[in-house]
Write an enzyme that holds these catalytic residues in place. Sequence first.
Site, PDB file in Angstrom:
ATOM      1  N   ARG A  75       0.856  -1.188   0.000  1.00 31.34           N
ATOM      2  CA  ARG A  75       0.000   0.000   0.000  1.00 31.34           C
ATOM      3  C   ARG A  75       0.887   1.231   0.000  1.00 31.34           C
ATOM      4  O   ARG A  75       1.887   1.288   0.728  1.00 31.34           O
ATOM      5  CB  ARG A  75      -0.900   0.028   1.253  1.00 31.34           C
ATOM      6  CG  ARG A  75      -2.104  -0.903   1.175  1.00 31.34           C
ATOM      7  CD  ARG A  75      -3.063  -0.474   0.060  1.00 31.34           C
ATOM      8  NE  ARG A  75      -4.193  -1.375  -0.119  1.00 31.34           N
ATOM      9  CZ  ARG A  75      -4.216  -2.394  -0.978  1.00 31.34           C
ATOM     10  NH1 ARG A  75      -3.168  -2.645  -1.740  1.00 31.34           N
ATOM     11  NH2 ARG A  75      -5.296  -3.131  -1.105  1.00 31.34           N
ATOM     12  N   GLU A  98      -4.543   7.310  -5.039  1.00 29.85           N
ATOM     13  CA  GLU A  98      -4.606   6.639  -6.355  1.00 29.85           C
ATOM     14  C   GLU A  98      -5.788   7.156  -7.152  1.00 29.85           C
ATOM     15  O   GLU A  98      -6.904   7.209  -6.610  1.00 29.85           O
ATOM     16  CB  GLU A  98      -4.723   5.129  -6.149  1.00 29.85           C
ATOM     17  CG  GLU A  98      -3.441   4.553  -5.527  1.00 29.85           C
ATOM     18  CD  GLU A  98      -3.450   3.047  -5.374  1.00 29.85           C
ATOM     19  OE1 GLU A  98      -4.454   2.406  -5.730  1.00 29.85           O
ATOM     20  OE2 GLU A  98      -2.457   2.501  -4.897  1.00 29.85           O
ATOM     21  N   HIS A 136      -1.269   0.153  -9.884  1.00 29.12           N
ATOM     22  CA  HIS A 136      -1.900  -0.825  -8.981  1.00 29.12           C
ATOM     23  C   HIS A 136      -2.353  -2.076  -9.757  1.00 29.12           C
ATOM     24  O   HIS A 136      -3.530  -2.407  -9.812  1.00 29.12           O
ATOM     25  CB  HIS A 136      -3.092  -0.193  -8.236  1.00 29.12           C
ATOM     26  CG  HIS A 136      -3.438  -0.925  -6.968  1.00 29.12           C
ATOM     27  ND1 HIS A 136      -3.945  -0.287  -5.862  1.00 29.12           N
ATOM     28  CD2 HIS A 136      -3.366  -2.239  -6.638  1.00 29.12           C
ATOM     29  CE1 HIS A 136      -4.168  -1.176  -4.899  1.00 29.12           C
ATOM     30  NE2 HIS A 136      -3.829  -2.377  -5.354  1.00 29.12           N
TER      31      HIS A 136
HETATM   32  N1  LIG Z   1      -0.755  -4.404  -5.352  1.00 30.94           N
HETATM   33  C1  LIG Z   1      -1.756  -5.242  -5.345  1.00 30.94           C
HETATM   34  O1  LIG Z   1      -2.543  -5.301  -6.288  1.00 30.94           O
HETATM   35  C2  LIG Z   1      -1.945  -6.143  -4.191  1.00 30.94           C
HETATM   36  C3  LIG Z   1      -1.590  -5.723  -2.953  1.00 30.94           C
HETATM   37  N2  LIG Z   1      -1.760  -6.536  -1.876  1.00 30.94           N
HETATM   38  C4  LIG Z   1      -1.347  -6.025  -0.582  1.00 30.94           C
HETATM   39  O2  LIG Z   1      -0.228  -6.782  -0.146  1.00 30.94           O
HETATM   40  C5  LIG Z   1      -0.196  -6.770   1.281  1.00 30.94           C
HETATM   41  C6  LIG Z   1       0.015  -8.192   1.784  1.00 30.94           C
HETATM   42  O3  LIG Z   1      -1.068  -9.020   1.434  1.00 30.94           O
HETATM   43  P1  LIG Z   1      -1.134 -10.522   1.999  1.00 30.94           P
HETATM   44  O4  LIG Z   1       0.218 -11.098   1.983  1.00 30.94           O
HETATM   45  O5  LIG Z   1      -2.208 -11.204   1.257  1.00 30.94           O
HETATM   46  O6  LIG Z   1      -1.596 -10.243   3.486  1.00 30.94           O
HETATM   47  P2  LIG Z   1      -1.268 -11.124   4.751  1.00 30.94           P
HETATM   48  O7  LIG Z   1      -2.205 -10.691   5.790  1.00 30.94           O
HETATM   49  O8  LIG Z   1      -1.199 -12.562   4.392  1.00 30.94           O
HETATM   50  O9  LIG Z   1       0.195 -10.661   5.177  1.00 30.94           O
HETATM   51  C7  LIG Z   1       0.482  -9.428   5.748  1.00 30.94           C
HETATM   52  C8  LIG Z   1       1.596  -9.642   6.757  1.00 30.94           C
HETATM   53  O10 LIG Z   1       2.025  -8.381   7.242  1.00 30.94           O
HETATM   54  C9  LIG Z   1       2.416  -8.579   8.575  1.00 30.94           C
HETATM   55  N3  LIG Z   1       2.511  -7.330   9.301  1.00 30.94           N
HETATM   56  C10 LIG Z   1       1.540  -6.640   9.951  1.00 30.94           C
HETATM   57  N4  LIG Z   1       2.073  -5.553  10.536  1.00 30.94           N
HETATM   58  C11 LIG Z   1       3.402  -5.569  10.242  1.00 30.94           C
HETATM   59  C12 LIG Z   1       4.464  -4.718  10.570  1.00 30.94           C
HETATM   60  N5  LIG Z   1       4.299  -3.625  11.316  1.00 30.94           N
HETATM   61  N6  LIG Z   1       5.703  -5.017  10.097  1.00 30.94           N
HETATM   62  C13 LIG Z   1       5.898  -6.116   9.350  1.00 30.94           C
HETATM   63  N7  LIG Z   1       4.922  -6.971   9.025  1.00 30.94           N
HETATM   64  C14 LIG Z   1       3.688  -6.688   9.462  1.00 30.94           C
HETATM   65  C15 LIG Z   1       1.368  -9.508   9.109  1.00 30.94           C
HETATM   66  O11 LIG Z   1       1.804 -10.171  10.280  1.00 30.94           O
HETATM   67  C16 LIG Z   1       1.169 -10.458   7.960  1.00 30.94           C
HETATM   68  O12 LIG Z   1       1.985 -11.615   8.107  1.00 30.94           O
HETATM   69  C17 LIG Z   1      -1.492  -6.110   1.724  1.00 30.94           C
HETATM   70  O13 LIG Z   1      -1.244  -4.749   1.973  1.00 30.94           O
HETATM   71  C18 LIG Z   1      -2.371  -6.229   0.510  1.00 30.94           C
HETATM   72  O14 LIG Z   1      -3.357  -5.260   0.503  1.00 30.94           O
HETATM   73  C19 LIG Z   1      -2.259  -7.804  -1.996  1.00 30.94           C
HETATM   74  C20 LIG Z   1      -2.643  -8.268  -3.214  1.00 30.94           C
HETATM   75  C21 LIG Z   1      -2.547  -7.459  -4.415  1.00 30.94           C
HETATM   76  O1  LIG Z   2      -6.021  -7.280  -3.009  1.00 29.96           O
HETATM   77  C1  LIG Z   2      -5.427  -6.227  -2.768  1.00 29.96           C
HETATM   78  O2  LIG Z   2      -5.083  -5.847  -1.647  1.00 29.96           O
HETATM   79  C2  LIG Z   2      -5.104  -5.346  -3.875  1.00 29.96           C
HETATM   80  O3  LIG Z   2      -4.454  -4.366  -3.670  1.00 29.96           O
HETATM   81  C3  LIG Z   2      -5.687  -5.621  -5.189  1.00 29.96           C
HETATM   82  O4  LIG Z   2      -6.422  -4.487  -5.516  1.00 29.96           O
HETATM   83  P1  LIG Z   2      -7.449  -4.501  -6.732  1.00 29.96           P
HETATM   84  O5  LIG Z   2      -8.497  -5.518  -6.378  1.00 29.96           O
HETATM   85  O6  LIG Z   2      -6.685  -4.872  -7.940  1.00 29.96           O
HETATM   86  O7  LIG Z   2      -8.009  -3.116  -6.769  1.00 29.96           O
END
Ligand SMILES: NC(=O)C1=CN([C@@H]2O[C@H](COP(=O)(O)OP(=O)(O)OC[C@H]3O[C@@H](n4cnc5c(N)ncnc54)[C@H](O)[C@@H]3O)[C@@H](O)[C@H]2O)C=CC1
Ligand SMILES: O=C(O)C(=O)COP(=O)(O)O
Length: 579
Positions: free
Chosen positions: A267, A296, A315
């Site tokens: 994010r 965004e 994104h």
């Molecule tokens: N760019 C995109 O399109 C996408 C972005 N994302 C983002 O990626 C990130 C991770 O997603 P997931 O792995 O599915 O989530 P997840 O919940 O599996 O993993 C997140 C991890 O961050 C850790 N965490 C929380 N606070 C923390 C801190 N202060 N320092 C270090 N680690 C910390 C948690 O313990 C957890 O293990 C989220 O922000 C999600 O929104 C996910 C999918 C697509």
């Molecule tokens: O799943 C997430 O956290 C994402 O950031 C993906 O975002 P989107 O569904 O592609 O707008």
Amino acid sequence: MAAATSQSHLLRPSPGLRRASLPSPSRISFALRAVSKPTVLVAEKLGAAGLELLKEFANVDCAYNMTPEELCAKVALSDALIVRSGTKVNRSVFESSAGRLRVVGRAGVGIDNVDLAAATEHGCLVVNAPTANTVAAAEHGIALMAAMARNVAQADAALKAGKWQRNKYVGVSLVGKTLAILGFGKVGSEVARRAKGLGMHVVAHDPYASAARARAIGVELVSFEDAISAADFISLHMPLTPSTDKMLNDETFAKMKKGVRIVNVARGGVIDEEALVRALDSGIVAQAALDVFTVEPPAADSKLVLHENVTVTPHLGASTVEAQEGVAIEIAEAVVGALKGELSATAVNAPMVPAEVLSELAPYVELAEKLARLAVQLVAGGGGVKSVKVTYASGRSPDDLDTRVLRAMITKGLIEPISNVFVNLVNADFTAKQRGIRITEERVQIDGTAESPIEYIKVQIAQAGSKFPSAVSETGEITVAGRVKDGIPHLTEVGSFQVDVSLEGSIILCRQVDQPGMIGAVGSVLGEQNVNVSFMSVGRIAPRKHAVMAIGVDEEPTKETLTKIGEIPAIEEFVFLKL
Ligand SMILES: NC(=O)C1=CN([C@@H]2O[C@H](COP(=O)(O)OP(=O)(O)OC[C@H]3O[C@@H](n4cnc5c(N)ncnc54)[C@H](O)[C@@H]3O)[C@@H](O)[C@H]2O)C=CC1
Ligand SMILES: O=C(O)C(=O)COP(=O)(O)O
């Protein structure tokens, strides 16, 4: 003689919906259940397979690119809303829905665009699709890292502008470099696996991750300071929360190795973007590759986006054909399940209780709500309910009992008969707190069978007068207790009196002088008025003194019928209670 009647207020149902029916042993409903087809508003592009699934169950309104005002207008006509990261579901959305919106489905992981507190206060369940885009996000992280290291985007733009600049775009290698992953969850660990395959040395920082899981994929968990100071590359994979907001800032950039490269597919808000521009200008950060931004889309003149050492994508982390089909199916199933009243495995603002636990607790959930409904209707008007004690007696170890669902149903039973608030598993604790009701729970272990999770539940309301004084126990609380027999909840205790009446239909409680003919006298008044008696039970303290009679009735007696019961000479007090 005291005579009192009490009725629960029927709630105005949301359009097309009515309140959940009482739970059946096979399924417990906490949300509203649709009687006619619900409407699902899809606010951002969703994969076709998910839309098909939704259409089998609901009217689907796909309205993309709405203004905030249009969204607020549409949610008032919708039972569920599905969004991705581009829609802000803030408090005004819940307020505009006027109680109709029951579910928000986030077709993806991050729920930072949904005001969870407002959702909870409005009893609206939030579900997400946490798994289907993990690999897509991880692959995008790796793609950005490699593209950044080899200047792919910059060289591509230059060549298209007619410039062949082989010396300018000499890159750096990934092999042998240290990658620090911040946030070792689903995406972070997939990035780690792939980076190991590229020959990188991978460390990770995540205060909540298991060291064993990290070790299993050859990653060492280290402190935040150690991670950022050792890294040649840093990849961010944590959620945006108050504690991760601007986690990378002037102070933390100063602790990094000069020439570090940063990838962000998490994010935008986890980086202080102005500080990143300063770090890029000073050379602390050699390059950054960013998929996400604080705002965004970012401003067209954003210094960060336009920086020559920054590679950007709009994104796109979750945007693969495969991930979008998977996410669409995952969220459609979660939203349909929630609209049917089932608890979702991906609920973000409600406890996740395993299905087998729910199935076993189903009759006790019904018992809990009905006891609370009875207890609150026994309170004499005025003072209100402030302090409620619930006792769960079980033959099993008290620690084995998960009471969250039972407590929610007790709250529902206490509040719904005396208000126009809809209480469900999402908003129960919030609603109780808001109304100043303190619910304390006690688990006691008694002799009992191992088969039933609970032997009895007792609900006691302290510091409240009763319109049926016999319901007040010797210790001064309005007291009702019950148990489940053959899958049916029964009332077994009122005040100091033992009774046994199944909790179906409604109940009349009478206190009378214990003498022959009382059952017949009350029964014939009800019979004359065509009110069917389902159960009668008399509990007495001593023969020929006082007794409490509990009468189960299928129909609601008229005022005249109740007056006639009150006129039976031996009846000293009575109350009609709706379940
Ligand atoms: N760019 C995109 O399109 C996408 C972005 N994302 C983002 O990626 C990130 C991770 O997603 P997931 O792995 O599915 O989530 P997840 O919940 O599996 O993993 C997140 C991890 O961050 C850790 N965490 C929380 N606070 C923390 C801190 N202060 N320092 C270090 N680690 C910390 C948690 O313990 C957890 O293990 C989220 O922000 C999600 O929104 C996910 C999918 C697509
Ligand atoms: O799943 C997430 O956290 C994402 O950031 C993906 O975002 P989107 O569904 O592609 O707008």
